[in-house]
Scaffold this active site. Sequence first.
Site, mmCIF file in Angstrom:
data_model
loop_
_atom_site.group_PDB
_atom_site.id
_atom_site.type_symbol
_atom_site.label_atom_id
_atom_site.label_comp_id
_atom_site.label_asym_id
_atom_site.label_seq_id
_atom_site.Cartn_x
_atom_site.Cartn_y
_atom_site.Cartn_z
ATOM 1 C CG ASN A 7 -1.875 1.072 1.158
ATOM 2 O OD1 ASN A 7 -1.860 2.008 0.693
ATOM 3 N ND2 ASN A 7 -2.665 1.039 2.267
ATOM 4 C CE LYS A 14 -0.864 2.638 6.510
ATOM 5 N NZ LYS A 14 -2.068 2.788 6.607
ATOM 6 N NE ARG A 97 -6.092 1.590 -0.094
ATOM 7 C CZ ARG A 97 -6.088 2.749 0.689
ATOM 8 N NH1 ARG A 97 -5.084 3.106 1.116
ATOM 9 N NH2 ARG A 97 -7.277 3.607 0.700
ATOM 10 C CG HIS A 187 -12.810 2.917 2.959
ATOM 11 N ND1 HIS A 187 -13.487 4.036 4.138
ATOM 12 C CD2 HIS A 187 -11.632 3.403 3.383
ATOM 13 C CE1 HIS A 187 -12.539 4.704 4.707
ATOM 14 N NE2 HIS A 187 -11.416 4.300 4.391
ATOM 15 C CG HIS A 215 -13.566 1.337 6.734
ATOM 16 N ND1 HIS A 215 -12.604 0.432 6.587
ATOM 17 C CD2 HIS A 215 -12.688 2.147 7.387
ATOM 18 C CE1 HIS A 215 -11.513 0.580 7.161
ATOM 19 N NE2 HIS A 215 -11.382 1.832 7.338
ATOM 20 N N GLY A 217 -12.600 4.420 10.526
ATOM 21 C CA GLY A 217 -11.227 4.335 11.090
ATOM 22 C C GLY A 217 -10.632 5.914 10.789
ATOM 23 N NE ARG A 248 -9.865 12.089 3.657
ATOM 24 C CZ ARG A 248 -9.829 10.645 3.780
ATOM 25 N NH1 ARG A 248 -10.944 9.910 4.124
ATOM 26 N NH2 ARG A 248 -8.551 10.202 3.620
ATOM 27 N N GLY A 339 -10.887 0.855 12.560
ATOM 28 C CA GLY A 339 -10.156 0.882 13.989
ATOM 29 C C GLY A 339 -11.130 1.217 15.108
ATOM 30 C CD GLU A 342 -11.642 -3.711 12.937
ATOM 31 O OE1 GLU A 342 -10.486 -3.924 13.636
ATOM 32 O OE2 GLU A 342 -12.054 -3.631 11.793
ATOM 33 C CD GLU A 394 -8.932 -1.617 3.814
ATOM 34 O OE1 GLU A 394 -8.685 -1.392 4.975
ATOM 35 O OE2 GLU A 394 -9.112 -1.025 2.971
HETATM 36 P P1 ADP Z 1 -7.186 3.696 9.195
HETATM 37 O O1 ADP Z 1 -8.365 4.225 8.365
HETATM 38 O O2 ADP Z 1 -6.168 4.753 8.768
HETATM 39 O O3 ADP Z 1 -6.796 2.341 8.601
HETATM 40 P P2 ADP Z 1 -7.525 2.511 11.599
HETATM 41 O O4 ADP Z 1 -8.679 1.673 11.119
HETATM 42 O O5 ADP Z 1 -6.548 2.097 12.264
HETATM 43 O O6 ADP Z 1 -7.331 3.655 10.692
HETATM 44 O O7 ADP Z 1 -8.591 3.600 12.915
HETATM 45 C C1 ADP Z 1 -7.862 4.406 13.644
HETATM 46 C C2 ADP Z 1 -8.869 4.933 14.439
HETATM 47 O O8 ADP Z 1 -9.451 3.882 15.439
HETATM 48 C C3 ADP Z 1 -8.292 6.254 15.431
HETATM 49 O O9 ADP Z 1 -9.154 7.226 15.326
HETATM 50 C C4 ADP Z 1 -8.248 5.476 16.597
HETATM 51 O O10 ADP Z 1 -8.255 6.281 17.708
HETATM 52 C C5 ADP Z 1 -9.537 4.494 16.674
HETATM 53 N N1 ADP Z 1 -9.526 3.539 17.611
HETATM 54 C C6 ADP Z 1 -8.420 2.529 17.798
HETATM 55 N N2 ADP Z 1 -8.617 1.976 18.845
HETATM 56 C C7 ADP Z 1 -9.590 2.476 19.726
HETATM 57 C C8 ADP Z 1 -10.280 2.152 20.769
HETATM 58 N N3 ADP Z 1 -10.057 1.286 21.801
HETATM 59 N N4 ADP Z 1 -11.301 3.113 21.018
HETATM 60 C C9 ADP Z 1 -11.596 4.247 20.440
HETATM 61 N N5 ADP Z 1 -11.073 4.476 19.077
HETATM 62 C C10 ADP Z 1 -10.223 3.565 18.783
#
Ligand code: ADP
Length: 410
Positions: A7, A14, A97, A187, A215, A217, A248, A339, A342, A394
């Site tokens: 990626n 990555k 990706r 995504h 999704h 994150g 954003r 993130g 999940e 992914e």
């Molecule tokens: P990306 O979209 O860059 O792949 P991720 O899917 O890793 O990012 O998501 C990152 C986000 O997930 C961040 O805002 C991070 O704070 C949040 N996050 C990760 N663990 C937790 C948690 N335990 N509680 C709340 N938010 C979390």
Amino acid sequence: MNILVLNCGSSSLKFQLIATDLERIEQNADQRLAHGMIERIGGAAILNFAVEGKTAEKSAAPIRDIPSALEAVIRWISAQSIEGVNNLGDIDAVGHRVVHGGEYFSQSVLINDEVLRAIEDCIELAPLHNPANIKGIQAVKEIFGKAIPQAAVFDTAFHQTLPEKAFLYAIPYQLYRRHKIRRYGFHGTSHRYIAYRYRTTNHIPRERVNVITLHLGNGCSIAAIKNGNSIDTSMGLTPLEGLVMGTRSGDLDAAILELVGAKEGLTIHETVMLLNKQSGLLGISGLTNDMRELLAEAEESDDRRAKLAIEIFCYRVGKYIGAYLAAMNGTDTIIFGGGIGENSAKIRSLICENLKWFGIALDETENSAHVGGREGTISTEDSRTKVCVIPTNEELLIARDTVRLIHGKI
Ligand code: ADP
């Protein structure tokens, strides 16, 4: 087969090294061997690599560009004792990706000159991303030689099934005809993986998958998947549209561009950058784009703007779920991934608070238990719509698509 998944971004790379083949895909027995990332390419880069099951190695080194970053990854992989991977020749194929496939690609493809030209053609739609993806593809050709199979897996491909009513903006139609101005959605690999995982674990045929996937994150998007196909999604021409994200803004009135530009003395480009980089959770809170930190600020310091950012974030997600319930005439399951989706029971709970009218109810014990990569159902037995958590992956889908393409199975 050992598949290197890449990626490549404008200043980061990555990777994951995944051992998989048709049999392992069938048995869900793929194996991640190593992963890592290089950030701040172009200057003093930070390297973070890990062999599966071992502690991560962090280091710093000057890294000029993507080819040098890829060389550093290959050097590191070769120096590890990873079973079955001793040198370059043990990597069988590379899966990339690729962010934007425009209207050219509705599925993953093996890369040849024609495919590369089409990815180049999409640069104007993703000027920050596609050039980096292309550099990654070219670097692989140079380092591994032309013969290594390379696959392109597009963020946009899964959403190519959107009907016109969902992908056209209500602007003069010629703008679509002349410049392909439309909603593409992103995504897609994540939404597709989540839907795929849902149907395989629940033994549902693809054409009977009716779900809303989230999704959440750093970037956030939602997709309405009907009869197995994406029929609507929140990101648009670029990943700026839709939900509130880390930095954003998501949806807004386009007239803001002119007014903010005039008042703040910014060009259109600078204003768009402001909407991409300084808005969302960061912009509202004035503190951080990181949801975990915001939740801590709200809890520990009762920070008003941290609470506001969380509230607006959850409100927007709830509104989109409501809209997609209407667009789909109801759904079987709402699935959280990414993130935030999940890991944060709190955010899931706040989002579902606004969905009570639809008869959606969370089992808070199950909700709290499904964090840190645990997959499963978090709604009550009598909830009208099921709510699940499915950690997205992914990279795995990219590795699997690469294998399938090599065997002519796509
Ligand atoms: P990306 O979209 O860059 O792949 P991720 O899917 O890793 O990012 O998501 C990152 C986000 O997930 C961040 O805002 C991070 O704070 C949040 N996050 C990760 N663990 C937790 C948690 N335990 N509680 C709340 N938010 C979390």
